[in-house]
Design a protein around this motif. Structure first.
Motif, PDB file in Angstrom:
ATOM      1  N   VAL A 160      16.537 -22.503 -12.455  1.00  0.00           N
ATOM      2  CA  VAL A 160      17.981 -22.251 -12.437  1.00  0.00           C
ATOM      3  C   VAL A 160      18.366 -21.624 -11.100  1.00  0.00           C
ATOM      4  CG1 VAL A 160      19.908 -21.044 -13.546  1.00  0.00           C
ATOM      5  CG2 VAL A 160      18.017 -21.903 -14.930  1.00  0.00           C
ATOM      6  N   LEU A 161      19.515 -22.036 -10.600  1.00  0.00           N
ATOM      7  CA  LEU A 161      20.058 -21.457  -9.369  1.00  0.00           C
ATOM      8  C   LEU A 161      21.331 -20.690  -9.707  1.00  0.00           C
ATOM      9  CD1 LEU A 161      19.627 -24.622  -7.136  1.00  0.00           C
ATOM     10  CD2 LEU A 161      18.178 -22.587  -7.103  1.00  0.00           C
ATOM     11  N   LEU A 162      21.391 -19.438  -9.292  1.00  0.00           N
ATOM     12  CA  LEU A 162      22.604 -18.637  -9.437  1.00  0.00           C
ATOM     13  C   LEU A 162      23.352 -18.731  -8.115  1.00  0.00           C
ATOM     14  CD1 LEU A 162      21.294 -15.475 -11.330  1.00  0.00           C
ATOM     15  CD2 LEU A 162      22.322 -17.549 -12.269  1.00  0.00           C
ATOM     16  N   VAL A 163      24.501 -19.387  -8.152  1.00  0.00           N
ATOM     17  CA  VAL A 163      25.175 -19.781  -6.918  1.00  0.00           C
ATOM     18  C   VAL A 163      26.489 -19.018  -6.734  1.00  0.00           C
ATOM     19  CG1 VAL A 163      25.984 -21.740  -5.554  1.00  0.00           C
ATOM     20  CG2 VAL A 163      24.227 -22.098  -7.305  1.00  0.00           C
ATOM     21  N   PRO A 164      26.593 -18.166  -5.727  1.00  0.00           N
ATOM     22  CA  PRO A 164      27.882 -17.558  -5.397  1.00  0.00           C
ATOM     23  C   PRO A 164      28.816 -18.638  -4.836  1.00  0.00           C
ATOM     24  CG  PRO A 164      26.066 -16.279  -4.503  1.00  0.00           C
ATOM     25  CD  PRO A 164      25.502 -17.600  -4.923  1.00  0.00           C
ATOM     26  N   THR A 165      29.980 -18.762  -5.416  1.00  0.00           N
ATOM     27  CA  THR A 165      30.948 -19.775  -4.993  1.00  0.00           C
ATOM     28  C   THR A 165      32.290 -19.127  -4.710  1.00  0.00           C
ATOM     29  OG1 THR A 165      31.903 -20.282  -7.164  1.00  0.00           O
ATOM     30  CG2 THR A 165      29.800 -21.345  -6.614  1.00  0.00           C
ATOM     31  N   THR A 166      33.221 -19.929  -4.299  1.00  0.00           N
ATOM     32  CA  THR A 166      34.575 -19.432  -4.051  1.00  0.00           C
ATOM     33  C   THR A 166      35.257 -18.973  -5.330  1.00  0.00           C
ATOM     34  OG1 THR A 166      35.347 -21.723  -4.195  1.00  0.00           O
ATOM     35  CG2 THR A 166      34.889 -20.846  -1.987  1.00  0.00           C
ATOM     36  N   GLU A 167      34.703 -19.364  -6.490  1.00  0.00           N
ATOM     37  CA  GLU A 167      35.304 -19.010  -7.776  1.00  0.00           C
ATOM     38  C   GLU A 167      34.482 -17.989  -8.547  1.00  0.00           C
ATOM     39  OE1 GLU A 167      38.286 -20.177  -8.563  1.00  0.00           O
ATOM     40  OE2 GLU A 167      38.279 -21.307  -6.678  1.00  0.00           O
ATOM     41  N   GLY A 168      33.408 -17.491  -7.954  1.00  0.00           N
ATOM     42  CA  GLY A 168      32.550 -16.540  -8.655  1.00  0.00           C
ATOM     43  C   GLY A 168      31.118 -17.027  -8.688  1.00  0.00           C
ATOM     44  N   LEU A 169      30.308 -16.418  -9.552  1.00  0.00           N
ATOM     45  CA  LEU A 169      28.893 -16.746  -9.652  1.00  0.00           C
ATOM     46  C   LEU A 169      28.677 -17.803 -10.730  1.00  0.00           C
ATOM     47  CD1 LEU A 169      26.058 -15.944  -8.573  1.00  0.00           C
ATOM     48  CD2 LEU A 169      25.912 -14.345 -10.500  1.00  0.00           C
ATOM     49  N   TYR A 170      27.982 -18.885 -10.367  1.00  0.00           N
ATOM     50  CA  TYR A 170      27.723 -19.995 -11.287  1.00  0.00           C
ATOM     51  C   TYR A 170      26.218 -20.178 -11.476  1.00  0.00           C
ATOM     52  CZ  TYR A 170      32.471 -21.845 -11.723  1.00  0.00           C
ATOM     53  OH  TYR A 170      33.807 -22.011 -12.039  1.00  0.00           O
ATOM     54  N   ALA A 171      25.828 -20.554 -12.684  1.00  0.00           N
ATOM     55  CA  ALA A 171      24.447 -20.916 -12.984  1.00  0.00           C
ATOM     56  C   ALA A 171      24.345 -22.433 -13.005  1.00  0.00           C
ATOM     57  CB  ALA A 171      24.017 -20.342 -14.321  1.00  0.00           C
ATOM     58  N   VAL A 172      23.377 -22.963 -12.253  1.00  0.00           N
ATOM     59  CA  VAL A 172      23.221 -24.403 -12.112  1.00  0.00           C
ATOM     60  C   VAL A 172      21.773 -24.775 -12.396  1.00  0.00           C
ATOM     61  CG1 VAL A 172      23.420 -26.382 -10.565  1.00  0.00           C
ATOM     62  CG2 VAL A 172      25.026 -24.474 -10.357  1.00  0.00           C
ATOM     63  N   ASP A 173      21.572 -25.788 -13.220  1.00  0.00           N
ATOM     64  CA  ASP A 173      20.227 -26.304 -13.459  1.00  0.00           C
ATOM     65  C   ASP A 173      19.702 -26.904 -12.158  1.00  0.00           C
ATOM     66  OD1 ASP A 173      17.940 -27.754 -14.196  1.00  0.00           O
ATOM     67  OD2 ASP A 173      18.732 -28.211 -16.175  1.00  0.00           O
ATOM     68  N   ALA A 174      18.559 -26.408 -11.700  1.00  0.00           N
ATOM     69  CA  ALA A 174      18.035 -26.852 -10.408  1.00  0.00           C
ATOM     70  C   ALA A 174      17.620 -28.314 -10.415  1.00  0.00           C
ATOM     71  CB  ALA A 174      16.847 -25.988 -10.006  1.00  0.00           C
ATOM     72  N   ALA A 175      17.381 -28.876 -11.603  1.00  0.00           N
ATOM     73  CA  ALA A 175      16.964 -30.280 -11.699  1.00  0.00           C
ATOM     74  C   ALA A 175      18.126 -31.207 -12.013  1.00  0.00           C
ATOM     75  CB  ALA A 175      15.879 -30.426 -12.761  1.00  0.00           C
ATOM     76  N   ALA A 176      19.350 -30.680 -12.026  1.00  0.00           N
ATOM     77  CA  ALA A 176      20.515 -31.480 -12.406  1.00  0.00           C
ATOM     78  C   ALA A 176      20.897 -32.461 -11.312  1.00  0.00           C
ATOM     79  CB  ALA A 176      21.690 -30.557 -12.721  1.00  0.00           C
ATOM     80  N   ASP A 177      21.644 -33.470 -11.714  1.00  0.00           N
ATOM     81  CA  ASP A 177      22.179 -34.413 -10.732  1.00  0.00           C
ATOM     82  C   ASP A 177      23.093 -33.669  -9.767  1.00  0.00           C
ATOM     83  OD1 ASP A 177      20.873 -36.487 -11.971  1.00  0.00           O
ATOM     84  OD2 ASP A 177      22.596 -37.067 -13.210  1.00  0.00           O
ATOM     85  N   GLY A 178      23.049 -34.057  -8.520  1.00  0.00           N
ATOM     86  CA  GLY A 178      23.901 -33.423  -7.520  1.00  0.00           C
ATOM     87  C   GLY A 178      23.308 -32.187  -6.891  1.00  0.00           C
ATOM     88  N   VAL A 179      22.030 -31.893  -7.209  1.00  0.00           N
ATOM     89  CA  VAL A 179      21.348 -30.746  -6.599  1.00  0.00           C
ATOM     90  C   VAL A 179      20.109 -31.245  -5.867  1.00  0.00           C
ATOM     91  CG1 VAL A 179      20.198 -28.532  -6.982  1.00  0.00           C
ATOM     92  CG2 VAL A 179      22.113 -29.207  -8.447  1.00  0.00           C
ATOM     93  N   SER A 180      19.980 -30.877  -4.609  1.00  0.00           N
ATOM     94  CA  SER A 180      18.789 -31.241  -3.854  1.00  0.00           C
ATOM     95  C   SER A 180      18.280 -30.040  -3.088  1.00  0.00           C
ATOM     96  CB  SER A 180      19.068 -32.399  -2.889  1.00  0.00           C
ATOM     97  OG  SER A 180      20.011 -32.022  -1.909  1.00  0.00           O
ATOM     98  N   ARG A 181      16.953 -29.864  -3.091  1.00  0.00           N
ATOM     99  CA  ARG A 181      16.315 -28.749  -2.393  1.00  0.00           C
ATOM    100  C   ARG A 181      15.399 -29.296  -1.302  1.00  0.00           C
ATOM    101  NH1 ARG A 181      14.140 -25.553  -7.684  1.00  0.00           N
ATOM    102  NH2 ARG A 181      13.935 -27.703  -8.416  1.00  0.00           N
ATOM    103  N   THR A 182      15.533 -28.758  -0.112  1.00  0.00           N
ATOM    104  CA  THR A 182      14.733 -29.209   1.025  1.00  0.00           C
ATOM    105  C   THR A 182      13.894 -28.046   1.533  1.00  0.00           C
ATOM    106  OG1 THR A 182      16.484 -30.757   1.673  1.00  0.00           O
ATOM    107  CG2 THR A 182      14.774 -30.260   3.305  1.00  0.00           C
ATOM    108  N   PRO A 183      12.587 -28.009   1.218  1.00  0.00           N
ATOM    109  CA  PRO A 183      11.729 -26.930   1.709  1.00  0.00           C
ATOM    110  C   PRO A 183      11.689 -26.897   3.230  1.00  0.00           C
ATOM    111  CG  PRO A 183      10.640 -28.153  -0.045  1.00  0.00           C
ATOM    112  CD  PRO A 183      11.858 -28.954   0.353  1.00  0.00           C
TER     113      PRO A 183
END
Length: 359
Positions: A160-183
């Motif tokens: 899970v990623l806890l993401v500070p956004t312009t609207e507050g803090l959001y929890a996002v499934d790290a494996a969800a569509d629209g999420v990519s991680r680049t080591p």
């Protein structure tokens, strides 16, 4: 607030358990071999620490699924993890993410983190310090997140990623569509960083405003100091042991007076760092939390770097090779001195907090 900086019986029992596990499962030789492979993080060790031993939920109240301990016990765990440069996302998940969720009052995800079922990371650049004005790079439109966050620590393997956004803090499934991680190529191979891109990813709001993130950053800075103390203590102990057994010109190298002075100075620095780190851990959640965290980071960061540098230099030729673990500790020390704010940044924050005028 418990102002006794000494370790109690519970602390020592916890330390013994964690140290025993790390000695058996993650000695420095195993860490060295792992970071040179394709999977730097030790997911099996993390599962044991977080799930079987319940260390991910130490600071979480029992009614929320945690152990109901305190941040002081978390600090003890971090000392041992720092001494082993263990490649696990404890700081990111059990400290930063957990502190943010505790502050936000989000209980469902918090319980899953505490049980070790899930892991999480706070999606901010690892250099972000408390007391700074956050400028979120992720926006939310109709519940969908878009944007990019760079240099996030402990996020490569979490759920899970806890993401500070312009609207507050959001929890996002790290494996969800629209999420990519680049080591990325990280200075500290035992704590990877990555860039995270969101492209219309769905998320759940867990907090409004910056309050939860600020608490997480303050808590993280305070407890990172304990990890740095553990690292510095390992460097000191290992160097002393080496100098006791290394002979030159028919004498123990450790008997040379100049080296005795260097080690005595380092011992003093480590002892002082331990005191400020213990106070910072005890101050979490109090009015002194920010002052204590800034003080701890401004001192412990530089102490850890000094200890690691002395470890490399006083080991002589072997200290400069890849076969020895000294370089792992130096890289962790240097990267941690940048993490969550540099010493200079924290000294500036500390001056403002105690109303010291600029020079």
């Amino acid at each position: 607030m418990n102002t006794d900086l000494l370790y109690d019986e519970v602390d020592e029992e916890l330390r013994s358990s964690v140290r025993g596990l790390l000695a058996a499962r993650s000695p420095w030789s195993a860490v060295l071999a792992r970071v040179e492979g394709p999977e730097p993080y030790d997911t099996k060790l993390w599962a044991t620490l977080a799930g079987e031993m319940g260390l991910a939920g130490l600071a979480v109240p029992e009614d929320l699924g945690g152990a109901g301990a305190s941040w002081r016990q978390v600090a003890v765990v971090l000392e041992e993890l720092g001494a082993a440069v263990a490649p696990v996302p404890y700081l990111g998940s059990a400290v930063l993410a957990t502190a943010a969720l505790l502050s936000a009052g989000e209980t469902e995800l918090l319980g899953r983190l505490a049980s070790g079922e899930r892991s999480a990371a706070l999606a901010l650049p690892f250099s972000t310090a408390f007391g700074t004005t956050l400028s979120p790079t992720v926006s939310v439109v109709d519940g969908a997140l878009s944007g990019t966050v760079t240099s996030v620590a402990d996020a490569v393997t979490v759920d899970v990623l806890l993401v500070p956004t312009t609207e507050g803090l959001y929890a996002v499934d790290a494996a969800a569509d629209g999420v990519s991680r680049t080591p990325l190529s990280s200075l500290d191979m035992t704590r990877q960083v990555c860039d995270i891109a969101f492209s219309g990813a769905s998320g759940k709001a867990v907090a409004h405003g910056e309050g939860a993130v600020e608490v997480a950053l303050t808590t993280g800075a305070a407890l990172l100091a304990s990890e740095q103390v553990g690292l510095a203590q390992w460097c000191l102990d290992t160097t002393v042991d080496y100098l006791k057994n290394r002979y030159q010109f028919g004498r123990q190298v450790g008997s040379f007076q100049a080296l005795k002075h260097r080690l005595a100075d380092l011992w003093t620095r480590v002892a002082q760092a331990r005191a400020v780190a213990r106070y910072a851990a005890a101050s979490i959640g109090t009015d002194d939390a920010r002052i204590a965290a800034a003080l701890a980071q401004s001192y412990c960061s530089e102490t850890a770097v000094l200890a690691a540098e002395e470890c490399v230099q006083l080991h002589g030729g072997i200290g400069f090779t890849w076969e020895h673990a000294a370089h792992l500790y130096l890289k962790r020390a240097k990267s941690s001195a940048i993490a969550l704010g540099t010493p200079d940044r924290h000294r500036s924050t500390l001056a403002n907090l105690v109303n010291l005028p600029p020079a």
